[in-house]
Structure formats: C-alpha cells, structure tokens
Design an enzyme around this catalytic site. Structure first.
Site, mmCIF file in Angstrom:
data_model
loop_
_atom_site.group_PDB
_atom_site.id
_atom_site.type_symbol
_atom_site.label_atom_id
_atom_site.label_comp_id
_atom_site.label_asym_id
_atom_site.label_seq_id
_atom_site.Cartn_x
_atom_site.Cartn_y
_atom_site.Cartn_z
ATOM 1 N N MET A 277 -9.345 7.823 -0.720
ATOM 2 C CA MET A 277 -10.383 8.057 0.578
ATOM 3 C C MET A 277 -10.903 9.488 -0.010
ATOM 4 S SD MET A 277 -8.182 6.666 3.478
ATOM 5 C CE MET A 277 -7.144 5.355 3.680
ATOM 6 N N ASP B 49 -4.781 3.404 -2.218
ATOM 7 C CA ASP B 49 -5.984 3.758 -1.447
ATOM 8 C C ASP B 49 -6.568 5.080 -1.801
ATOM 9 O OD1 ASP B 49 -6.141 1.522 0.503
ATOM 10 O OD2 ASP B 49 -4.200 1.851 0.897
ATOM 11 N N MET C 84 -12.207 3.929 -1.257
ATOM 12 C CA MET C 84 -13.072 4.173 -0.149
ATOM 13 C C MET C 84 -13.747 5.486 -0.150
ATOM 14 S SD MET C 84 -10.086 2.813 2.443
ATOM 15 C CE MET C 84 -9.035 2.839 1.077
ATOM 16 N N ASP D 62 -6.629 -6.712 4.069
ATOM 17 C CA ASP D 62 -5.886 -5.324 4.238
ATOM 18 C C ASP D 62 -6.114 -4.621 5.467
ATOM 19 O OD1 ASP D 62 -5.115 -2.542 3.626
ATOM 20 O OD2 ASP D 62 -6.810 -2.125 2.210
ATOM 21 N N GLY E 68 -3.522 3.958 7.797
ATOM 22 C CA GLY E 68 -2.350 2.884 7.658
ATOM 23 C C GLY E 68 -1.889 2.731 9.131
ATOM 24 N N HIS F 57 -1.157 -1.350 -4.320
ATOM 25 C CA HIS F 57 -2.313 -1.141 -3.641
ATOM 26 C C HIS F 57 -2.385 0.454 -3.512
ATOM 27 C CE1 HIS F 57 -5.818 -2.214 -1.437
ATOM 28 N NE2 HIS F 57 -5.533 -1.165 -0.612
ATOM 29 N N HIS G 254 -8.113 0.741 -4.516
ATOM 30 C CA HIS G 254 -9.068 0.359 -3.448
ATOM 31 C C HIS G 254 -9.847 1.679 -3.068
ATOM 32 C CE1 HIS G 254 -9.685 -0.738 1.358
ATOM 33 N NE2 HIS G 254 -10.931 -0.878 0.646
ATOM 34 N N SER H 268 0.600 -1.342 -0.030
ATOM 35 C CA SER H 268 -0.101 -0.066 -0.085
ATOM 36 C C SER H 268 0.898 1.173 -0.081
ATOM 37 C CB SER H 268 -0.903 0.001 1.245
ATOM 38 O OG SER H 268 -1.614 1.266 1.402
ATOM 39 N N MET I 253 -11.552 -6.524 5.015
ATOM 40 C CA MET I 253 -10.831 -5.319 5.781
ATOM 41 C C MET I 253 -10.372 -5.980 7.195
ATOM 42 S SD MET I 253 -10.141 -2.912 4.053
ATOM 43 C CE MET I 253 -9.223 -1.905 5.285
#
Ligand code: DX5
Ligand code: ZN
Length: 212
Positions: A38, A36, A69, A173, A145, A34, A67, A9, A138
């Site tokens: 958000m 992330d 979110m 994750d 993180g 990966h 990913h 990540s 999750m």
C-alpha cells in the site's frame, strides 16, 4: 474446478517476526502467501515495499501473491517481479492502461492479476478477463485488515465466472472467514485471502483447513 487456493495475508502477521509467521502458515498448509503493498495514495495506509518483498521471498517456500494497492502500478512492476513476486495483482482503478500493465507483468514471466474495488461493477472488466491469470474481487474497501465482509461484492463472482476462461482464478480478499469463504466458493471463487481470520486464530492449521 481445481482446489481452493488459500493465501494468508501477512498484513495480520507480526512484522517483527515475519519469518516465523510465514513458516506457521506454510506448515498449516497455505498454498500462497498474500503480500499487501500500500502506497498511502491509492489507499489511506502505507505497508511495505520492494526490499521487504525481496526478504520475504528468501524466507518463503510457497509462491508470493503480491497485491499492489498503489497508483501508477506500471512504474513498479519490474521491481516487484525482480523481488520475487510469483503473482502480481494491480488495481483496475489505478491503471492508466490495463493491457499495457498486464503485458508488462507477463513479460517478466509473472502471473497477471487485476483487482476491483467494491464500487467497481464487474461489467467494466469483462473485456480484460481473457488476458488475466487471476481476478481479485475485493470484499472490503482496500486499505486495512480486519474489516467486515461486504456481501454485495460477492454477487460479482458469478458474473465474472460466467465470462471467465476455464483457467481464470477468481480470488476474494477482505473479511474472509469460514462462513464468508463458503459463500464465495459457492459463487465460483477458487482463491481465498484471509488475514485476521488466520493469524488471530488459536489454531492456524484449523483455520486454514476450515476455509477449504
Ligand atoms: C485489505 C487487504 C487484505 C487484508 C485482508 O486491503 O488487501 O489482504 O489484509 O484482511 P482480513 O482478512 O483481515 O480482512
Ligand atoms: Zn490484499
């Protein structure tokens, strides 16, 4: 079962030196990257969006595992697919119509993933497993993180594996290190996301290898 897919990540990378930090994990033998995303609504944190994913795509040789979110994922699937995502994982809890989001992702030729938060029981998503390429369990509350692994969440993995088609990738994750990785792979997970454990180690190559 195929080999374990390691997906570092980049949330734990140095965003001012992202290209270098991408190369470091590629050289260490990472399989995917990966990413992330958000939005400050679905989770209480804001990270990166489409333009950054587009730049990461240019810098990376390995597939981008994105990913999401974010709320209303269906609104942004096209943009992230165009930006170069190879796998797009949205949250079950954020989707208004799961089947529609999956179809949209697949329509762009991207692998479809769906994620569940710690409080979501696996039974809620079993009916969707045949549609998916990947399910992300999750093992922390999404948003940050460096949190501690929630052991209870790992118990969802065998339930999902029992109902999964042979090709389904089960990814975990949150709080993954060499010890928690083993718990998850013993339970049937075959893809591991790790941020803090990889990027904050003295020897990235060793860290990646120790997860396998
Ligand atoms: C958390 C993110 C994770 C995070 C993992 O919401 O989805 O991908 O970066 O970080 P670690 O491995 O440090 O728990
Ligand atoms: Zn993630």
């Amino acid at each position: 079962m195929p080999k374990i897919i390691i997906s570092p990540s980049i949330l734990s990378a140095d965003f001012a030196n992202l290209e270098l930090d991408i190369k470091r994990v590629e050289q260490a033998g990472a399989d995917w990257l990966h990413v992330d995303v958000m939005d400050g609504h679905f989770v209480p944190n804001i990270t990166i969006g489409v333009p950054v994913v587009k730049s990461i795509k240019k810098a990376a040789k390995i597939p981008l595992d994105v990913h999401l979110m974010i709320e209303n994922p269906e609104k942004y699937i096209k943009s992230f697919a165009d930006a170069g995502a190879d796998i797009l994982t949205f949250h079950y809890e954020a989707a208004n119509d799961v089947k529609a989001v999956v179809s949209l992702i697949k329509a762009f030729g991207v692998k479809a993933g769906m994620s569940i938060k710690p409080m979501t029981p696996p039974e809620k998503v079993l009916e969707f497993l045949p549609l998916l390429d990947l399910i992300l369990v999750m093992t922390v509350e999404p948003g940050f993180g460096g949190q501690s692994f929630m052991y209870d969440c790992a118990e969802k993995i065998p339930v999902i594996r029992k109902h999964a088609h042979p090709e389904l990738i089960i990814q975990v994750d949150g709080g993954i290190n060499s010890e928690t990785a083993k718990i998850c792979t013993d339970f049937g997970a075959n893809s591991l996301v790790a941020g803090n454990y990889i990027y904050n180690s003295d020897d990235i190559q060793k860290a990646v290898q120790s997860l396998r």
